[in-house]
Each structure stands twice: as structure tokens, then as C-alpha cells.
Design a protein around this motif. Structure first.
Motif, PDB file in Angstrom:
ATOM      1  N   SER A 289       0.829  -1.207   0.000  1.00 56.20           N
ATOM      2  CA  SER A 289       0.000   0.000   0.000  1.00 56.20           C
ATOM      3  C   SER A 289       0.862   1.255   0.000  1.00 56.20           C
ATOM      4  CB  SER A 289      -0.892   0.033   1.243  1.00 56.20           C
ATOM      5  OG  SER A 289      -1.855  -0.977   1.224  1.00 56.20           O
ATOM      6  N   VAL A 290       0.390   2.268  -0.712  1.00 53.17           N
ATOM      7  CA  VAL A 290       1.028   3.582  -0.675  1.00 53.17           C
ATOM      8  C   VAL A 290       0.768   4.211   0.699  1.00 53.17           C
ATOM      9  CG1 VAL A 290       1.100   5.897  -1.693  1.00 53.17           C
ATOM     10  CG2 VAL A 290       0.738   3.881  -3.158  1.00 53.17           C
ATOM     11  N   VAL A 291       1.825   4.688   1.326  1.00 60.32           N
ATOM     12  CA  VAL A 291       1.724   5.338   2.636  1.00 60.32           C
ATOM     13  C   VAL A 291       2.177   6.784   2.485  1.00 60.32           C
ATOM     14  CG1 VAL A 291       2.571   5.358   5.021  1.00 60.32           C
ATOM     15  CG2 VAL A 291       2.074   3.179   3.871  1.00 60.32           C
ATOM     16  N   LEU A 292       1.341   7.713   2.957  1.00 62.87           N
ATOM     17  CA  LEU A 292       1.620   9.141   2.824  1.00 62.87           C
ATOM     18  C   LEU A 292       1.787   9.784   4.195  1.00 62.87           C
ATOM     19  CD1 LEU A 292      -1.085  10.126   0.155  1.00 62.87           C
ATOM     20  CD2 LEU A 292       1.264   9.337  -0.237  1.00 62.87           C
ATOM     21  N   GLN A 293       2.865  10.546   4.349  1.00 62.26           N
ATOM     22  CA  GLN A 293       3.077  11.384   5.526  1.00 62.26           C
ATOM     23  C   GLN A 293       2.727  12.814   5.111  1.00 62.26           C
ATOM     24  OE1 GLN A 293       7.162  11.682   7.032  1.00 62.26           O
ATOM     25  NE2 GLN A 293       6.368  11.465   9.113  1.00 62.26           N
ATOM     26  N   VAL A 294       1.599  13.304   5.614  1.00 65.87           N
ATOM     27  CA  VAL A 294       0.985  14.536   5.114  1.00 65.87           C
ATOM     28  C   VAL A 294       1.165  15.665   6.112  1.00 65.87           C
ATOM     29  CG1 VAL A 294      -1.180  15.572   4.311  1.00 65.87           C
ATOM     30  CG2 VAL A 294      -0.735  13.133   3.897  1.00 65.87           C
ATOM     31  N   THR A 295       1.419  16.870   5.581  1.00 62.94           N
ATOM     32  CA  THR A 295       1.483  18.080   6.399  1.00 62.94           C
ATOM     33  C   THR A 295       0.517  19.103   5.810  1.00 62.94           C
ATOM     34  OG1 THR A 295       3.812  17.704   6.948  1.00 62.94           O
ATOM     35  CG2 THR A 295       2.958  19.925   7.284  1.00 62.94           C
ATOM     36  N   VAL A 296      -0.342  19.654   6.662  1.00 61.11           N
ATOM     37  CA  VAL A 296      -1.308  20.661   6.241  1.00 61.11           C
ATOM     38  C   VAL A 296      -1.010  21.956   6.990  1.00 61.11           C
ATOM     39  CG1 VAL A 296      -3.739  21.289   6.059  1.00 61.11           C
ATOM     40  CG2 VAL A 296      -3.047  18.887   5.845  1.00 61.11           C
ATOM     41  N   ALA A 297      -0.722  23.018   6.246  1.00 58.54           N
ATOM     42  CA  ALA A 297      -0.424  24.309   6.871  1.00 58.54           C
ATOM     43  C   ALA A 297      -1.717  24.961   7.341  1.00 58.54           C
ATOM     44  CB  ALA A 297       0.299  25.216   5.880  1.00 58.54           C
ATOM     45  N   THR A 298      -1.773  25.377   8.616  1.00 60.30           N
ATOM     46  CA  THR A 298      -2.893  26.145   9.145  1.00 60.30           C
ATOM     47  C   THR A 298      -2.345  27.440   9.727  1.00 60.30           C
ATOM     48  OG1 THR A 298      -2.896  25.319  11.437  1.00 60.30           O
ATOM     49  CG2 THR A 298      -3.988  23.957   9.763  1.00 60.30           C
ATOM     50  N   ARG A 299      -3.229  28.333  10.149  1.00 61.93           N
ATOM     51  CA  ARG A 299      -2.785  29.659  10.563  1.00 61.93           C
ATOM     52  C   ARG A 299      -1.936  29.649  11.823  1.00 61.93           C
ATOM     53  NH1 ARG A 299      -8.370  29.787  11.686  1.00 61.93           N
ATOM     54  NH2 ARG A 299      -8.881  29.931  13.917  1.00 61.93           N
ATOM     55  N   ASP A 300      -2.019  28.579  12.619  1.00 56.30           N
ATOM     56  CA  ASP A 300      -1.208  28.557  13.830  1.00 56.30           C
ATOM     57  C   ASP A 300      -0.289  27.336  13.903  1.00 56.30           C
ATOM     58  OD1 ASP A 300      -2.967  26.522  14.446  1.00 56.30           O
ATOM     59  OD2 ASP A 300      -4.126  27.708  15.867  1.00 56.30           O
ATOM     60  N   GLY A 301       0.044  26.797  12.752  1.00 57.92           N
ATOM     61  CA  GLY A 301       0.976  25.678  12.725  1.00 57.92           C
ATOM     62  C   GLY A 301       0.527  24.597  11.768  1.00 57.92           C
ATOM     63  N   ALA A 302       1.268  23.512  11.754  1.00 59.69           N
ATOM     64  CA  ALA A 302       1.007  22.417  10.823  1.00 59.69           C
ATOM     65  C   ALA A 302       0.226  21.303  11.506  1.00 59.69           C
ATOM     66  CB  ALA A 302       2.312  21.868  10.273  1.00 59.69           C
ATOM     67  N   VAL A 303      -0.731  20.738  10.774  1.00 59.90           N
ATOM     68  CA  VAL A 303      -1.416  19.522  11.178  1.00 59.90           C
ATOM     69  C   VAL A 303      -0.799  18.379  10.385  1.00 59.90           C
ATOM     70  CG1 VAL A 303      -3.606  18.269  11.188  1.00 59.90           C
ATOM     71  CG2 VAL A 303      -3.562  20.707  11.752  1.00 59.90           C
ATOM     72  N   ARG A 304      -0.422  17.330  11.086  1.00 60.60           N
ATOM     73  CA  ARG A 304       0.238  16.197  10.439  1.00 60.60           C
ATOM     74  C   ARG A 304      -0.682  14.983  10.423  1.00 60.60           C
ATOM     75  NH1 ARG A 304       4.858  16.151  14.707  1.00 60.60           N
ATOM     76  NH2 ARG A 304       2.928  16.453  15.884  1.00 60.60           N
ATOM     77  N   LEU A 305      -0.666  14.267   9.301  1.00 65.11           N
ATOM     78  CA  LEU A 305      -1.484  13.068   9.155  1.00 65.11           C
ATOM     79  C   LEU A 305      -0.625  11.937   8.603  1.00 65.11           C
ATOM     80  CD1 LEU A 305      -3.160  15.727   7.746  1.00 65.11           C
ATOM     81  CD2 LEU A 305      -5.041  14.132   8.108  1.00 65.11           C
ATOM     82  N   LEU A 306      -0.944  10.724   9.000  1.00 63.01           N
ATOM     83  CA  LEU A 306      -0.300   9.543   8.435  1.00 63.01           C
ATOM     84  C   LEU A 306      -1.393   8.663   7.854  1.00 63.01           C
ATOM     85  CD1 LEU A 306       2.481   8.145   8.067  1.00 63.01           C
ATOM     86  CD2 LEU A 306       1.924   6.784  10.104  1.00 63.01           C
ATOM     87  N   LEU A 307      -1.366   8.486   6.523  1.00 61.78           N
ATOM     88  CA  LEU A 307      -2.363   7.696   5.809  1.00 61.78           C
ATOM     89  C   LEU A 307      -1.701   6.395   5.382  1.00 61.78           C
ATOM     90  CD1 LEU A 307      -3.972  10.531   3.644  1.00 61.78           C
ATOM     91  CD2 LEU A 307      -4.398   9.909   6.034  1.00 61.78           C
ATOM     92  N   THR A 308      -2.241   5.267   5.834  1.00 62.26           N
ATOM     93  CA  THR A 308      -1.476   4.023   5.841  1.00 62.26           C
ATOM     94  C   THR A 308      -2.024   2.908   4.959  1.00 62.26           C
ATOM     95  OG1 THR A 308      -2.747   3.319   7.765  1.00 62.26           O
ATOM     96  CG2 THR A 308      -0.660   4.451   8.191  1.00 62.26           C
ATOM     97  N   GLY A 309      -3.092   3.160   4.202  1.00 55.01           N
ATOM     98  CA  GLY A 309      -3.629   2.075   3.389  1.00 55.01           C
ATOM     99  C   GLY A 309      -3.948   0.866   4.246  1.00 55.01           C
ATOM    100  N   ASP A 310      -3.526  -0.311   3.775  1.00 55.01           N
ATOM    101  CA  ASP A 310      -3.764  -1.562   4.508  1.00 55.01           C
ATOM    102  C   ASP A 310      -2.469  -2.213   4.969  1.00 55.01           C
ATOM    103  OD1 ASP A 310      -6.479  -1.317   4.226  1.00 55.01           O
ATOM    104  OD2 ASP A 310      -6.747  -3.025   2.881  1.00 55.01           O
ATOM    105  N   ILE A 311      -1.407  -1.423   5.185  1.00 52.05           N
ATOM    106  CA  ILE A 311      -0.131  -2.041   5.562  1.00 52.05           C
ATOM    107  C   ILE A 311      -0.271  -2.852   6.850  1.00 52.05           C
ATOM    108  CG2 ILE A 311       1.374  -0.427   4.363  1.00 52.05           C
ATOM    109  CD1 ILE A 311       1.797   0.956   7.132  1.00 52.05           C
ATOM    110  N   GLU A 312       0.499  -3.913   6.908  1.00 49.38           N
ATOM    111  CA  GLU A 312       0.501  -4.822   8.038  1.00 49.38           C
ATOM    112  C   GLU A 312       1.882  -4.806   8.697  1.00 49.38           C
ATOM    113  OE1 GLU A 312      -0.935  -8.404   6.213  1.00 49.38           O
ATOM    114  OE2 GLU A 312      -3.004  -7.683   6.209  1.00 49.38           O
ATOM    115  N   PRO A 313       2.102  -5.586   9.779  1.00 51.16           N
ATOM    116  CA  PRO A 313       3.356  -5.472  10.532  1.00 51.16           C
ATOM    117  C   PRO A 313       4.650  -5.527   9.729  1.00 51.16           C
ATOM    118  CG  PRO A 313       1.795  -6.698  11.825  1.00 51.16           C
ATOM    119  CD  PRO A 313       1.122  -6.430  10.491  1.00 51.16           C
ATOM    120  N   PRO A 314       4.783  -6.359   8.683  1.00 54.82           N
ATOM    121  CA  PRO A 314       6.059  -6.333   7.950  1.00 54.82           C
ATOM    122  C   PRO A 314       6.388  -4.956   7.378  1.00 54.82           C
ATOM    123  CG  PRO A 314       4.831  -8.310   7.394  1.00 54.82           C
ATOM    124  CD  PRO A 314       3.899  -7.451   8.187  1.00 54.82           C
ATOM    125  N   SER A 315       5.407  -4.329   6.711  1.00 52.66           N
ATOM    126  CA  SER A 315       5.638  -2.995   6.153  1.00 52.66           C
ATOM    127  C   SER A 315       5.677  -1.940   7.247  1.00 52.66           C
ATOM    128  CB  SER A 315       4.553  -2.645   5.132  1.00 52.66           C
ATOM    129  OG  SER A 315       4.695  -3.426   3.973  1.00 52.66           O
TER     130      SER A 315
END
Length: 361
Positions: free
Chosen positions: A244-270
Motif C-alpha cells: 500500500s502507498v503510505v503518505l506522511q501529510v502536512t497541512v499548513a494552518t494559521r497557527d501551525g502544521a497539522v500532520r497526518l499519516l495515511l497508511t492504506g492496509d499495511i501490516e506489521p512487515p511494512s
């Protein structure tokens, strides 16, 4: 329509020297934990009058805040929405707001009508990028719903074209809609508006992780057997899941960054491979891998330490998702857990300092 008022992420811990932790703007400093008065009793009366006035102002401000919070449920989505998990049944369909009526979409769920409805509710008419984390049906079968009536500029997929039927269908849909395709790889960095991200996985320099052999599930022994759907949408110990494609996302807001981790269906090996390569995975929002399957690496949850954990899952599914163990892992890492089977569409909005969550059925 059943909307719930927003949940507000806790802010910073109060300063011990400020007692109640209230902002001083317009209200003066907070209590210091006891009046300590040892002088003129008239001064005590004066202090009580001041305290009563402060309490009155505080109640007014709370009432205003409640009215403001309640008003957020009138319009959908909230005007400053950041991230949405669609209620599409047993599957993933996510959106990141990148501009007016514009969102990057990550997966589409198994049902075109539900994917279309979710994006319509969000007001999304333009999709500069559609990311398909892997080719299982519960992540790609909603593609025609995303394409319906929207300008989709590009479709990006994993490098693992398994299952082949899913990969062929995506290629056919993209060709029919004249949408160019690309392949995601670790190290890629992209940005649209206030949203930027890095692709953490799959990594072409890493050998594909070898999933454990599925074992038979016995109630007496408590062991787990991989259970596959006809289209390969729910099994554990799966090569496509671990690609699965895994994205480490940063969203700029007026008082700092919001961070998200989108992980698809990865399991323990990945999960372990990603954590070894990227020890700094801390995020405000975690899209819990694989619909909350029990097959998780606890170290991932500890490293991410999210404020909000979102589980995209279908009510009454036959896979046992989400597993109580996984909900406990997310809660134990400090997160408030939201799940689409119970909460419906989940929307994260606000700013880094005042992160909120609203839900809608």
C-alpha cells in the motif's frame, strides 16, 4: 441526516502557575490556588466581587463558544475542513482539502455511488490527484464515482499490480476518462495548496516484505486465519496490503502544521520497515491501517502517538474489523478513536492548536 457537534482536541496542559489555565485575554490572570489573604477584610469583599464578575464573563464566553461550536454543524462540511474519511462501508475513501471545491482523494471504497455521495457532500468538484493505495476492490471499485462529473487530473497507484484484475480495471477507467496515471514511490514529495506530503512506501530499494503464513482460527486457541473476499479486499497476510502507498501529510494552518499519516492496509512487515526507515512518524491524525485489523505492530502506534485515530470500516463486516486490540492500541497511544461504521463520515477541521472532529450520518 444525523449530525453531531464537533469533538475538540485537548489543548496544551494548563500552566501550574495559572491555576485554572484560562487565557488572560480580557479576563486577567487565573487563580494561583488559594487566595492567601491575611489583611483587610474589605479587600476580601472586593476580591469576591471581582471573582464573581470574572465568573460571569467566563459563563458568557462559554455560551458564545457553545453557540459557535453548534453553528459548525449547520453547514457541511465545516468551512476549514482538512481531512475526511467517507462512510463507504467496508473500505477506504479519504479526502484532503487543497482548495475551494478541490481535494486530493486517497482510495475510493467499494461502491461508486457512496464515493460520489461523499465527495458531493464535501463539495468536491476538482480532484488534482487520486491516489489508489493498492488494487483491492474495497479501495478501487469506487473510482467511477470519483470520476463522475469531476475534473480528475491524475491517478497515482502503487507499483504492485496485484490483484491483476483490479490493476486492469483502474487502467481501463483512467483510459476511458483520459486521465493520466503514475506510480508512487518512496521519496516522492508533492504539494497542492496548503497540503504537502512525502511518500514513505512502497520503497523500490526494499525487498517486498514477506507476510506471515495465515493460520487457522480456532475459538479454543484464539488463532487467526486470513479470510479473503472474492476480490481480495479483506485478507490479512497479503502482499498487496503490504504494498500500500503510505503518505506522511502536512497541512499548513494559521497557527501551525497539522500532520497526518495515511497508511492504506499495511501490516506489521511494512509497518516495521517504514518505522525503521522513518523513526519520526509523529502525527496528529492516524488513518488506522487495514480497517482496524488485529494484525498491527504496536510500535507504529507508539511512534505516531496521534490525537485522532480514524478507522474506515463497514458495519457488520465478516472480518472482525475493527479488532478490540487495535482500538486499545490507538486509545493507549493517546488518541480519540472515530470509526465510520458507528460515526458515519468523519471530518477533521480547525487548526493545529484547535483541532476538531465532526461526524455525519
Amino acid at each position: 441526516m444525523n449530525e453531531q457537534g464537533p469533538w475538540i482536541s485537548p489543548g496544551p496542559e494548563p500552566d501550574p502557575g495559572r491555576g485554572d489555565g484560562l487565557d488572560s485575554g480580557g479576563l486577567g490572570p487565573g487563580s494561583r490556588g488559594g487566595d492567601g489573604f491575611r489583611g483587610d477584610p474589605n479587600r476580601s469583599v472586593g476580591r469576591r466581587a471581582v471573582a464573581a464578575a470574572l465568573l460571569f464573563l467566563l459563563l458568557i464566553s462559554i455560551a458564545a463558544a457553545l453557540l459557535f461550536i453548534r453553528s459548525q454543524t449547520v453547514a457541511w462540511p465545516p468551512p476549514d475542513w482538512i481531512f475526511a474519511a467517507c462512510d463507504v462501508g467496508q473500505g477506504d475513501a479519504l479526502a484532503l482539502a487543497v482548495g475551494p471545491a478541490e481535494a486530493v482523494v486517497v482510495d475510493t471504497g467499494p461502491d461508486p455511488a457512496k464515493a460520489d455521495r461523499c465527495l458531493t457532500l464535501l463539495g468536491v468538484r476538482k480532484v488534482p490527484l487520486l491516489v489508489l493505495t493498492h488494487f483491492h476492490a474495497d479501495h478501487i471499485d469506487g473510482v467511477p464515482g470519483v470520476l463522475k462529473g469531476r475534473a480528475v487530473a491524475e491517478i497515482e497507484t502503487t507499483n504492485d499490480r496485484d490483484p491483476p484484475k483490479g490493476a486492469s480495471e483502474v487502467a481501463a477507467w483512467a483510459s476511458s476518462a483520459r486521465v493520466p496515471t503514475s506510480v508512487a514511490a518512496a521519496g516522492e514529495h508533492r504539494r497542492f495548496g496548503p497540503v504537502s506530503w512525502d511518500v514513505l512506501w512502497p520503497d523500490p530499494n526494499e525487498s517486498p516484505p514477506t507476510p506471515p503464513e495465515p493460520v487457522h482460527k480456532s475459538r479454543r486457541r484464539g488463532r487467526h486465519q486470513a479470510r479473503a473476499s472474492p476480490r481480495g479486499g479483506g485478507e490479512e497476510g497479503s502482499g498487496p496490503n503490504n504494498s500500500s502507498v503510505v503518505l506522511q501529510v502536512t497541512v499548513a494552518t494559521r497557527d501551525g502544521a497539522v500532520r497526518l499519516l495515511l497508511t492504506g492496509d499495511i501490516e506489521p512487515p511494512s509497518q516495521a520497515a517504514i518505522l525503521a526507515a522513518h523513526p519520526d512518524l509523529a502525527a496528529d491524525v492516524l488513518k488506522v491501517p487495514h480497517h482496524g485489523s488485529a494484525h498491527q505492530d504496536p510500535d507504529l502506534f507508539a511512534a505516531v502517538h496521534p490525537r485522532v485515530a480514524v478507522i474506515s470500516v463497514g458495519k457488520g463486516n465478516t472480518y472482525g474489523h475493527p479488532a478490540p486490540r487495535t482500538i486499545a492500541l490507538a486509545s493507549g497511544a493517546g488518541a480519540r478513536v472515530f470509526r465510520t461504521d458507528d460515526d458515519g463520515q468523519v471530518v477533521v477541521f480547525g487548526t493545529a492548536a484547535r483541532l476538531r472532529v465532526a461526524t455525519r450520518h
